[in-house]
Write a protein that holds these residues in place. Structure first.
Motif, PDB file in Angstrom:
ATOM      1  N   LYS A  14     -55.833  -7.523  14.259  1.00  0.00           N
ATOM      2  CA  LYS A  14     -57.097  -7.768  13.564  1.00  0.00           C
ATOM      3  C   LYS A  14     -58.196  -6.813  14.028  1.00  0.00           C
ATOM      4  N   MET A  15     -58.194  -6.480  15.326  1.00  0.00           N
ATOM      5  CA  MET A  15     -59.264  -5.661  15.886  1.00  0.00           C
ATOM      6  C   MET A  15     -59.095  -4.188  15.572  1.00  0.00           C
ATOM      7  N   LEU A  16     -57.873  -3.722  15.393  1.00  0.00           N
ATOM      8  CA  LEU A  16     -57.621  -2.306  15.194  1.00  0.00           C
ATOM      9  C   LEU A  16     -57.019  -2.060  13.816  1.00  0.00           C
ATOM     10  N   PRO A  17     -57.667  -1.251  12.965  1.00  0.00           N
ATOM     11  CA  PRO A  17     -57.157  -0.977  11.635  1.00  0.00           C
ATOM     12  C   PRO A  17     -55.796  -0.307  11.691  1.00  0.00           C
ATOM     13  N   ALA A  18     -54.885  -0.773  10.854  1.00  0.00           N
ATOM     14  CA  ALA A  18     -53.543  -0.196  10.825  1.00  0.00           C
ATOM     15  C   ALA A  18     -53.608   1.232  10.302  1.00  0.00           C
ATOM     16  N   GLY A  19     -52.801   2.106  10.899  1.00  0.00           N
ATOM     17  CA  GLY A  19     -52.693   3.464  10.416  1.00  0.00           C
ATOM     18  C   GLY A  19     -53.844   4.368  10.818  1.00  0.00           C
ATOM     19  N   GLN A  20     -54.697   3.954  11.742  1.00  0.00           N
ATOM     20  CA  GLN A  20     -55.831   4.766  12.154  1.00  0.00           C
ATOM     21  C   GLN A  20     -55.957   4.737  13.669  1.00  0.00           C
ATOM     22  N   GLN A  21     -56.126   5.922  14.274  1.00  0.00           N
ATOM     23  CA  GLN A  21     -56.352   5.978  15.702  1.00  0.00           C
ATOM     24  C   GLN A  21     -57.662   5.282  16.031  1.00  0.00           C
ATOM     25  N   VAL A  22     -57.679   4.542  17.125  1.00  0.00           N
ATOM     26  CA  VAL A  22     -58.906   3.852  17.509  1.00  0.00           C
ATOM     27  C   VAL A  22     -60.015   4.852  17.823  1.00  0.00           C
ATOM     28  N   SER A  23     -59.643   6.051  18.317  1.00  0.00           N
ATOM     29  CA  SER A  23     -60.645   7.070  18.632  1.00  0.00           C
ATOM     30  C   SER A  23     -61.334   7.609  17.387  1.00  0.00           C
ATOM     31  N   ASP A  24     -60.778   7.316  16.222  1.00  0.00           N
ATOM     32  CA  ASP A  24     -61.336   7.804  14.952  1.00  0.00           C
ATOM     33  C   ASP A  24     -62.094   6.712  14.206  1.00  0.00           C
ATOM     34  N   THR A  25     -62.221   5.517  14.785  1.00  0.00           N
ATOM     35  CA  THR A  25     -62.830   4.396  14.077  1.00  0.00           C
ATOM     36  C   THR A  25     -64.344   4.360  14.263  1.00  0.00           C
ATOM     37  N   ILE A  26     -65.024   3.768  13.294  1.00  0.00           N
ATOM     38  CA  ILE A  26     -66.478   3.665  13.342  1.00  0.00           C
ATOM     39  C   ILE A  26     -66.918   2.778  14.500  1.00  0.00           C
ATOM     40  N   GLY A  27     -66.148   1.726  14.802  1.00  0.00           N
ATOM     41  CA  GLY A  27     -66.526   0.827  15.891  1.00  0.00           C
ATOM     42  C   GLY A  27     -66.613   1.549  17.220  1.00  0.00           C
ATOM     43  N   LEU A  28     -65.598   2.336  17.551  1.00  0.00           N
ATOM     44  CA  LEU A  28     -65.611   3.078  18.805  1.00  0.00           C
ATOM     45  C   LEU A  28     -66.709   4.137  18.779  1.00  0.00           C
ATOM     46  N   GLY A  29     -66.892   4.787  17.632  1.00  0.00           N
ATOM     47  CA  GLY A  29     -67.924   5.809  17.512  1.00  0.00           C
ATOM     48  C   GLY A  29     -69.317   5.271  17.767  1.00  0.00           C
ATOM     49  N   LEU A  30     -69.592   4.069  17.274  1.00  0.00           N
ATOM     50  CA  LEU A  30     -70.913   3.476  17.475  1.00  0.00           C
ATOM     51  C   LEU A  30     -71.132   3.100  18.940  1.00  0.00           C
ATOM     52  N   LEU A  31     -70.089   2.614  19.609  1.00  0.00           N
ATOM     53  CA  LEU A  31     -70.198   2.319  21.039  1.00  0.00           C
ATOM     54  C   LEU A  31     -70.474   3.584  21.836  1.00  0.00           C
ATOM     55  N   LEU A  32     -69.802   4.672  21.466  1.00  0.00           N
ATOM     56  CA  LEU A  32     -70.011   5.941  22.155  1.00  0.00           C
ATOM     57  C   LEU A  32     -71.406   6.494  21.893  1.00  0.00           C
ATOM     58  N   ALA A  33     -71.900   6.334  20.658  1.00  0.00           N
ATOM     59  CA  ALA A  33     -73.251   6.792  20.334  1.00  0.00           C
ATOM     60  C   ALA A  33     -74.295   5.990  21.102  1.00  0.00           C
ATOM     61  N   LEU A  34     -74.065   4.680  21.213  1.00  0.00           N
ATOM     62  CA  LEU A  34     -74.966   3.821  21.986  1.00  0.00           C
ATOM     63  C   LEU A  34     -75.007   4.297  23.442  1.00  0.00           C
ATOM     64  N   SER A  35     -73.843   4.579  23.992  1.00  0.00           N
ATOM     65  CA  SER A  35     -73.766   5.080  25.360  1.00  0.00           C
ATOM     66  C   SER A  35     -74.413   6.455  25.477  1.00  0.00           C
ATOM     67  N   GLY A  36     -74.212   7.305  24.471  1.00  0.00           N
ATOM     68  CA  GLY A  36     -74.788   8.643  24.498  1.00  0.00           C
ATOM     69  C   GLY A  36     -76.312   8.619  24.518  1.00  0.00           C
ATOM     70  N   GLY A  37     -76.912   7.768  23.689  1.00  0.00           N
ATOM     71  CA  GLY A  37     -78.364   7.646  23.680  1.00  0.00           C
ATOM     72  C   GLY A  37     -78.891   7.122  25.001  1.00  0.00           C
ATOM     73  N   LEU A  38     -78.170   6.182  25.581  1.00  0.00           N
ATOM     74  CA  LEU A  38     -78.572   5.609  26.862  1.00  0.00           C
ATOM     75  C   LEU A  38     -78.515   6.670  27.964  1.00  0.00           C
ATOM     76  N   MET A  39     -77.463   7.477  27.974  1.00  0.00           N
ATOM     77  CA  MET A  39     -77.330   8.513  28.999  1.00  0.00           C
ATOM     78  C   MET A  39     -78.464   9.530  28.921  1.00  0.00           C
ATOM     79  N   ASP A  40     -78.815   9.941  27.706  1.00  0.00           N
ATOM     80  CA  ASP A  40     -79.875  10.933  27.549  1.00  0.00           C
ATOM     81  C   ASP A  40     -81.228  10.366  27.980  1.00  0.00           C
ATOM     82  N   ALA A  41     -81.497   9.122  27.595  1.00  0.00           N
ATOM     83  CA  ALA A  41     -82.744   8.478  28.016  1.00  0.00           C
ATOM     84  C   ALA A  41     -82.792   8.336  29.527  1.00  0.00           C
TER      85      ALA A  41
END
Length: 246
Positions: A14-41
């Motif tokens: 349920k958590m991971l879309p079938a046929g798609q790498q988790v590294s390519d998903t929007i959910g992981l991307g948004l978590l990384l962007a959140l972390s990226g903004g925090l690191m820069d600040a």
């Protein structure tokens, strides 16, 4: 009774879309962007006005101080740029190493190293901000190289200028052609930008309360990313985010 192979727990499916790498998903991307903004600040507000992610700003300040003959300040801004480059090289090295071994998951290993580096930064005193900023930039360099796509679109999770250009371009294409794929692409880019800004807001609030320890929030976000990749490993057996991943 014979066990069924290739079946993962329902919660994982349920958590991971079938046929798609988790590294390519929007959910992981948004978590990384959140972390990226925090690191820069964090690096800018708490570690002496250096941009951990936006190396353009550091290069600008490097050039300004070079023109003034201020070698100490020039070195202060040169180190994060160099560390960022080392982070990119480290990502490529880890990927190559995992391809040689054949079973390890290079992005997952890299994220683990990244979150540990950032956790270590929390223990570095203000007198050693040069080291702290260099380690954060190194982590950002890895993240930029390792996570370059969301749903097949080239997206950066540690800076916004390229995302903003792509978001506006896709929005214009949608207005000209009416192709819904362009609208989805534009919304994806804008959503990543929004989460980067939210990460900066979170970082600013966290710094006001925890000072140097605020970077642990970024480590926590990356730990969630690591967990999602681990779920993919469970789902796929050997996983698709490892030695064969692009």
């Amino acid at each position: 009774m014979e066990k069924r192979k290739g079946r993962s727990p329902a919660i994982v499916r349920k958590m991971l879309p079938a046929g798609q790498q988790v590294s390519d998903t929007i959910g992981l991307g948004l978590l990384l962007a959140l972390s990226g903004g925090l690191m820069d600040a964090y690096s800018y507000l708490c570690r002496g006005g250096v941009f951990a992610n936006a190396q353009t700003g550091n290069m600008l300040l490097l050039g300004v101080h070079l023109s003034q003959g201020d070698w100490a300040a020039s070195f202060y801004y040169f180190c994060p740029v160099a560390a960022f480059a080392v982070g990119i090289l480290a990502a490529l090295f880890i990927r190559h190493w995992c391809q040689q071994i054949g079973k390890l998951h290079w992005r997952q290993i890299g994220v683990l190293v990244e979150l540990l580096l950032l956790a270590g930064v929390a223990f570095i005193p203000q007198e050693a901000n040069l080291l702290a900023n260099s380690l954060i930039s190194l982590a950002c360099g890895f993240q930029v190289e390792a996570f370059r796509k969301i749903d097949g679109n080239s997206i950066a999770t540690t800076m916004c200028i390229g995302n903003l250009r792509s978001a506006i371009h896709a929005a214009a294409e949608y207005s000209f052609t009416g192709v819904r794929r362009e609208r989805t692409k534009s919304l994806t880019y804008f959503l990543v930008i929004l989460f980067f800004v939210l990460g900066a807001v979170l970082g600013s609030r966290a710094i006001a309360v925890w000072r140097e320890w605020a970077i642990l929030c970024s480590s926590g976000l990356l730990l969630i990313c690591f967990g999602l990749m681990f779920l993919e490993l469970i789902r796929n057996g050997e996983g698709r985010d490892g030695h064969g991943a692009a």
